[in-house]
Design an enzyme around this catalytic site. Sequence first.
Site, mmCIF file in Angstrom:
data_model
loop_
_atom_site.group_PDB
_atom_site.id
_atom_site.type_symbol
_atom_site.label_atom_id
_atom_site.label_comp_id
_atom_site.label_asym_id
_atom_site.label_seq_id
_atom_site.Cartn_x
_atom_site.Cartn_y
_atom_site.Cartn_z
ATOM 1 N N ASN A 7 0.869 -1.171 0.000
ATOM 2 C CA ASN A 7 0.000 0.000 0.000
ATOM 3 C C ASN A 7 0.912 1.229 0.000
ATOM 4 O O ASN A 7 1.527 1.563 1.003
ATOM 5 C CB ASN A 7 -0.879 -0.030 1.257
ATOM 6 C CG ASN A 7 -1.858 1.116 1.299
ATOM 7 O OD1 ASN A 7 -1.837 1.998 0.442
ATOM 8 N ND2 ASN A 7 -2.722 1.110 2.299
ATOM 9 N N ARG A 81 -2.634 -2.157 -3.450
ATOM 10 C CA ARG A 81 -3.830 -1.337 -3.273
ATOM 11 C C ARG A 81 -3.752 -0.162 -4.248
ATOM 12 O O ARG A 81 -2.751 0.563 -4.289
ATOM 13 C CB ARG A 81 -3.868 -0.800 -1.862
ATOM 14 C CG ARG A 81 -5.054 0.081 -1.656
ATOM 15 C CD ARG A 81 -5.025 0.688 -0.312
ATOM 16 N NE ARG A 81 -6.320 1.275 -0.033
ATOM 17 C CZ ARG A 81 -6.653 1.752 1.140
ATOM 18 N NH1 ARG A 81 -5.812 1.681 2.129
ATOM 19 N NH2 ARG A 81 -7.826 2.285 1.325
ATOM 20 N N HIS A 170 -13.031 3.127 -0.129
ATOM 21 C CA HIS A 170 -12.999 2.206 1.027
ATOM 22 C C HIS A 170 -13.670 0.882 0.702
ATOM 23 O O HIS A 170 -14.076 0.150 1.607
ATOM 24 C CB HIS A 170 -13.735 2.795 2.260
ATOM 25 C CG HIS A 170 -13.039 3.936 2.910
ATOM 26 N ND1 HIS A 170 -13.732 4.978 3.481
ATOM 27 C CD2 HIS A 170 -11.733 4.208 3.102
ATOM 28 C CE1 HIS A 170 -12.869 5.847 3.985
ATOM 29 N NE2 HIS A 170 -11.643 5.397 3.761
ATOM 30 N N HIS A 198 -17.403 2.822 7.848
ATOM 31 C CA HIS A 198 -15.940 2.847 7.984
ATOM 32 C C HIS A 198 -15.568 4.224 8.519
ATOM 33 O O HIS A 198 -15.635 5.221 7.802
ATOM 34 C CB HIS A 198 -15.283 2.583 6.615
ATOM 35 C CG HIS A 198 -13.785 2.639 6.647
ATOM 36 N ND1 HIS A 198 -12.995 1.523 6.586
ATOM 37 C CD2 HIS A 198 -12.947 3.694 6.749
ATOM 38 C CE1 HIS A 198 -11.727 1.882 6.655
ATOM 39 N NE2 HIS A 198 -11.668 3.197 6.754
ATOM 40 N N LEU A 199 -15.219 4.280 9.801
ATOM 41 C CA LEU A 199 -14.944 5.563 10.445
ATOM 42 C C LEU A 199 -13.488 5.603 10.897
ATOM 43 O O LEU A 199 -13.150 5.130 11.982
ATOM 44 C CB LEU A 199 -15.882 5.755 11.646
ATOM 45 C CG LEU A 199 -17.386 5.508 11.370
ATOM 46 C CD1 LEU A 199 -18.195 5.650 12.653
ATOM 47 C CD2 LEU A 199 -17.909 6.458 10.302
ATOM 48 N N ASN A 201 -9.631 7.914 9.636
ATOM 49 C CA ASN A 201 -9.300 9.289 9.267
ATOM 50 C C ASN A 201 -10.185 9.725 8.122
ATOM 51 O O ASN A 201 -10.745 10.809 8.105
ATOM 52 C CB ASN A 201 -7.844 9.383 8.868
ATOM 53 C CG ASN A 201 -7.003 9.825 10.041
ATOM 54 O OD1 ASN A 201 -7.431 10.700 10.799
ATOM 55 N ND2 ASN A 201 -5.855 9.219 10.199
ATOM 56 N N ARG A 231 -11.325 16.246 6.231
ATOM 57 C CA ARG A 231 -12.143 16.525 5.037
ATOM 58 C C ARG A 231 -13.566 16.892 5.428
ATOM 59 O O ARG A 231 -14.120 16.341 6.381
ATOM 60 C CB ARG A 231 -12.161 15.285 4.127
ATOM 61 C CG ARG A 231 -10.951 15.223 3.241
ATOM 62 C CD ARG A 231 -10.967 13.954 2.419
ATOM 63 N NE ARG A 231 -9.958 13.029 2.901
ATOM 64 C CZ ARG A 231 -9.992 11.718 2.700
ATOM 65 N NH1 ARG A 231 -10.994 11.176 2.035
ATOM 66 N NH2 ARG A 231 -9.035 10.946 3.153
ATOM 67 N N ASP A 272 -7.632 14.170 15.557
ATOM 68 C CA ASP A 272 -7.612 12.907 16.295
ATOM 69 C C ASP A 272 -8.823 12.833 17.230
ATOM 70 O O ASP A 272 -8.954 13.632 18.158
ATOM 71 C CB ASP A 272 -6.303 12.781 17.088
ATOM 72 C CG ASP A 272 -6.089 11.356 17.567
ATOM 73 O OD1 ASP A 272 -7.042 10.755 18.116
ATOM 74 O OD2 ASP A 272 -4.972 10.828 17.373
ATOM 75 N N GLU A 378 -7.785 -4.527 5.624
ATOM 76 C CA GLU A 378 -7.737 -4.318 4.173
ATOM 77 C C GLU A 378 -6.612 -5.131 3.530
ATOM 78 O O GLU A 378 -6.769 -5.640 2.430
ATOM 79 C CB GLU A 378 -7.569 -2.820 3.881
ATOM 80 C CG GLU A 378 -8.861 -2.071 4.186
ATOM 81 C CD GLU A 378 -8.679 -0.588 4.423
ATOM 82 O OE1 GLU A 378 -8.008 -0.240 5.422
ATOM 83 O OE2 GLU A 378 -9.187 0.208 3.627
HETATM 84 P P1 ADP Z 1 -6.943 5.611 8.563
HETATM 85 O O1 ADP Z 1 -8.163 6.067 7.803
HETATM 86 O O2 ADP Z 1 -5.802 6.562 8.483
HETATM 87 O O3 ADP Z 1 -6.594 4.169 8.357
HETATM 88 P P2 ADP Z 1 -7.738 4.770 11.227
HETATM 89 O O4 ADP Z 1 -8.701 3.729 10.801
HETATM 90 O O5 ADP Z 1 -6.482 4.333 11.876
HETATM 91 O O6 ADP Z 1 -7.412 5.775 10.057
HETATM 92 O O7 ADP Z 1 -8.526 5.748 12.214
HETATM 93 C C1 ADP Z 1 -7.928 6.862 12.759
HETATM 94 C C2 ADP Z 1 -8.928 7.571 13.667
HETATM 95 O O8 ADP Z 1 -9.361 6.656 14.685
HETATM 96 C C3 ADP Z 1 -8.370 8.780 14.362
HETATM 97 O O9 ADP Z 1 -9.312 9.828 14.333
HETATM 98 C C4 ADP Z 1 -8.193 8.294 15.793
HETATM 99 O O10 ADP Z 1 -8.312 9.338 16.694
HETATM 100 C C5 ADP Z 1 -9.360 7.349 15.920
HETATM 101 N N1 ADP Z 1 -9.203 6.457 17.093
HETATM 102 C C6 ADP Z 1 -8.313 5.481 17.285
HETATM 103 N N2 ADP Z 1 -8.457 4.942 18.537
HETATM 104 C C7 ADP Z 1 -9.462 5.609 19.138
HETATM 105 C C8 ADP Z 1 -10.104 5.537 20.406
HETATM 106 N N3 ADP Z 1 -9.719 4.663 21.330
HETATM 107 N N4 ADP Z 1 -11.130 6.381 20.658
HETATM 108 C C9 ADP Z 1 -11.525 7.281 19.735
HETATM 109 N N5 ADP Z 1 -10.976 7.395 18.535
HETATM 110 C C10 ADP Z 1 -9.968 6.564 18.206
#
Ligand code: ADP
Length: 609
Positions: A7, A81, A170, A198-199, A201, A231, A272, A378
């Site tokens: 990736n 990917r 996604h 899918h939540l 970044n 975004r 974050d 993924e």
């Molecule tokens: P990406 O889309 O870059 O792969 P991820 O799936 O790693 O992203 O998700 C990142 C998001 O998940 C960030 O906003 C991070 O703050 C949030 N996150 C990770 N752990 C926690 C948690 N324990 N509580 C709340 N949010 C979290």
Amino acid sequence: MHILVINCGSSSLKSSVIDHRTGARVGSCVVERVGQEGSRMRFNGEWEPLDAPNIEGALKIVVPRMVENLGGATITAVGHRVVHGGVAFDRPTLITPEVEKAIEDNFQIAPLHNPPNLAGIRAARSVLPDVPHIAVFDTAFHATMPRRAREYAIDHKVAEAKNYRRFGFHGISHEFVSHLAAKHMEQDVRDLRIITCHLGNGCSVAAIEYGRSVETSMGMTPLEGLVMGTRVGDLDPGLLIQMQRDGMSLDEVDAFLNRDSGLKGLSGVGNDMRDIEARAAEGDERCRLAIQVFAHRVRKYIGAYAAVMGGVDAIVFTAGIGENSEVIRHRISQRLDYMGAVLHEDLNRDAKVSHESPVFEISTRNSRVRLLVAATDESLQIAREAAKIVEARQATKGAERGIPVAVSARHIHLTQEAVEALFGPGYKLTERNPLSQPGQFACNETVTVVGPKRQLENVRILGPTRPDNQVEISRTDEFFLGLDAPVRASGDVANSPGCKLVGPHGTYEMKQGVICAWRHIHMHPDDAEYFGVSDKDVVEVAIQGTSRELIFGDVLVRVSPKYKLEMHIDTDEGNAAELSKGAEGALLSATDGNALLRRRKTRFDEVAE
Ligand code: ADP
């Protein structure tokens, strides 16, 4: 099989060697800040400095290390990917120079992602030239979205010329977690309606109806839809015009909406979610609002997608926020009781998922809609897709045996109750001629089908009688009658519109059952074994022996000992293919990326003319 999954971003690289059956990692490597100060790599958990000028240089270091690390085992294939498949790719595809060129053609619609993806492909192919490389696209899973969900309401000539349409992203994750959910529910994904959230970044929701994506919140680019880390998601397009009127340049608008909006813009503290939740708990008003807007948007989409699918069996939360934030899951799941989704607060608090234990249920026992937390993977999905192509290449029988193709004109199946209402008490349907499927026949009897707008006369009844009434029409008929008929497999009539039938004895009100038949192939189990497919698989078929070669994607396979091998398409589809008697279809193997691409190109060129 050991699959190397790559990736590649613009300055970062994630790669791992995965056993596609177990999901076990045999090695992994993360590279950060390539070409910048502090460039480093983490190989099997240990950080070390990296001296590489660019991604190609990094891969030339990483790939040999990964191979060495296997201690004698070999890499069978490489899965890459690729973010944007554009219109050319609706499935994972074996990479050839032609495929590379087509990925390059999509640079303009995915300027941030496709160039580094392709650089990674080229570098990896030069380091490992003797194994198959497979591109797995983030957009491909959403290729089944119907046109009504895919099109923007803009001038269609401009839309077609520029490919301004919705693609969705996604897809690798949405597909993976929908299968996890189905497995957890001990049901076939093809029997379920699932909303996957899918939540991470980046954030998106998808409506997955019986295994196929029918709606998703991201569009032509990953900017549409939910509130994301940086975004903006959905926005009045009038605002873009206003910003430029107010003096912002194109690049400023781009940066504002892609990098400074979303959670970061709303909260003022960054993207974050962990920080935002912590500040909100301390009373920070802006962080509270960020959480409210974020959750509200997701809930809005869930309601919309339940409406799109006419119901929902499971809602799945995944990625960084979806897997880890009980606060966000709690907020999203509020007020979903009306649709039968009830959150179990304690389970929600306790939820934990990992690759080893990937699903955790957080709904109450009596919740009709299951609420699930699922760990997305993924890389494993990419490894599986690559392995599928390798396996299919080894068994290339499919395209050698033709499938007879028949056009199925509009027709109707009736219950005995309806027959008696239309033709008189005790009436029995009479056979006019047998049909190709054993035991089925066309009847002498016809009826008039009455829609809200017009009616169709002399619609042929097919016998014998069935447990449900079903009218099968084409899209042209649908508009003629003034009905909105969904594309469905025969027998799947729930939540479809009804109509009035008129016969010589009387009329009959069908409450539901008007459908556009999903193009399909009837197969005997022996045929299915020959082609290597099973009931309800969806395949692609090239129609040959006609004046226009055409590929039908999204063809449903139906297997029963009662069936004889034959593909059925409706009159609109038959006309599109200019089908003549004796036409045959070839079941295309998904592996043959080149052939697919060539054929597809021909098709698009024809459309353009
Ligand atoms: P990406 O889309 O870059 O792969 P991820 O799936 O790693 O992203 O998700 C990142 C998001 O998940 C960030 O906003 C991070 O703050 C949030 N996150 C990770 N752990 C926690 C948690 N324990 N509580 C709340 N949010 C979290």
